[in-house]
Enzyme design. Sequence first.
Site, PDB file in Angstrom:
ATOM      1  N   ASP A 170      15.117  53.952  42.845  1.00 20.56           N
ATOM      2  CA  ASP A 170      16.200  52.965  42.834  1.00 20.56           C
ATOM      3  C   ASP A 170      17.025  53.144  44.111  1.00 20.56           C
ATOM      4  O   ASP A 170      17.473  54.258  44.418  1.00 20.56           O
ATOM      5  CB  ASP A 170      17.077  53.153  41.600  1.00 20.56           C
ATOM      6  N   ASN A 178      24.869  44.448  49.321  1.00 21.76           N
ATOM      7  CA  ASN A 178      24.974  42.995  49.153  1.00 21.76           C
ATOM      8  C   ASN A 178      26.396  42.509  49.379  1.00 21.76           C
ATOM      9  O   ASN A 178      26.627  41.490  50.047  1.00 21.76           O
ATOM     10  CB  ASN A 178      24.517  42.601  47.744  1.00 21.76           C
ATOM     11  N   HIS A 183      23.770  38.688  50.894  1.00 19.67           N
ATOM     12  CA  HIS A 183      22.505  38.766  50.159  1.00 19.67           C
ATOM     13  C   HIS A 183      21.288  38.696  51.075  1.00 19.67           C
ATOM     14  O   HIS A 183      20.222  39.240  50.733  1.00 19.67           O
ATOM     15  CB  HIS A 183      22.444  37.650  49.113  1.00 19.67           C
ATOM     16  N   ASP A 187      18.228  41.297  50.979  1.00 23.62           N
ATOM     17  CA  ASP A 187      16.785  41.024  50.971  1.00 23.62           C
ATOM     18  C   ASP A 187      16.077  41.792  52.085  1.00 23.62           C
ATOM     19  O   ASP A 187      14.974  42.327  51.887  1.00 23.62           O
ATOM     20  CB  ASP A 187      16.535  39.524  51.147  1.00 23.62           C
ATOM     21  N   GLU A 213      16.397  46.218  42.689  1.00 30.37           N
ATOM     22  CA  GLU A 213      16.213  47.282  43.682  1.00 30.37           C
ATOM     23  C   GLU A 213      15.409  48.454  43.139  1.00 30.37           C
ATOM     24  O   GLU A 213      15.442  49.552  43.689  1.00 30.37           O
ATOM     25  CB  GLU A 213      17.583  47.782  44.185  1.00 30.37           C
TER      26      GLU A 213
END
Length: 292
Positions: A170, A178, A183, A187, A213
């Site tokens: 994770d 973010n 965002h 990505d 994630e």
Amino acid sequence: MTVSTMARYYSFINDVVTNGFAFCSDVLLERCDGEKWTFSLFGVLKEEIIYLIAVQFPTHILAVFEDFTKMINEQGRLLRQEQKKAFPGQGSNWKTIDIYAKLNNDLLKTQRSLEKKQHQLEQAYKEIEALSKTDALTGIGNRLFFIESAKKELYRCSRYGMDACILYMDIDHFKRINDSYGHVAGDATLSHFARVCRAQLRETDIFGRIGGEEFCVLLPHTPMNEALSTAERIRMSVESATLAWEGQTIVVTVSIGVALFQDEKEFSELLNRADRALYNAKKQGRNRIEIE
């Protein structure tokens, strides 16, 4: 080719090539790739010369043969009418050879068209299947791909008594990335993370994005000590491979939970143990590895 269809086809041939029909024979061949082909060979005697006409029937297009039978019968009927007008009382003539050549060419064109369509359908199916198991953002396997592939590999490991481990990973503070950079940057971070991890894995390792994630890796034929070494390489590589984003540097770290396959009956049991180890890693301060 069914017996009834063959009978109708040969009846037409014998009818059109009156007094000139020499013989007919079917030959069934099987290629090395297993595909079967039927060759119908016809012999026509004309002015002491035997003309041979071979018509190919691949088994996967025999379904369209009924349509060709109708076409052949109609063309044969028209040919007989023309023969009676042009050559009253005579038997076969050069037009017979022409009609055979035309029918053979038509069949070959249809054969090639069907084979092309079949190839296109097979390619489309492969592309759809690949897309259904690929994470569009990172290009690695998605949750469906990972679970299906991991189950198959664990079955083999169980059957042959081999070790296997799973890494549940994770990205730390992903929400903060973010919120701080947007965002789009998030990505880019996911894609960056997937590339860094992939570089530390073997071709036989199964890597997938589980969601958000979270990522998982199945390490087949791998005992716990080797799995921990792999996890540490990934952790260090992710931490050192910073991501440049619009003039800024994004530092990424990862928490990893590791679980050894213990011949669980359900894959979810193994996945849950690795998830608990991941939870402990995050609870202990993140950017670390814990085992279950």
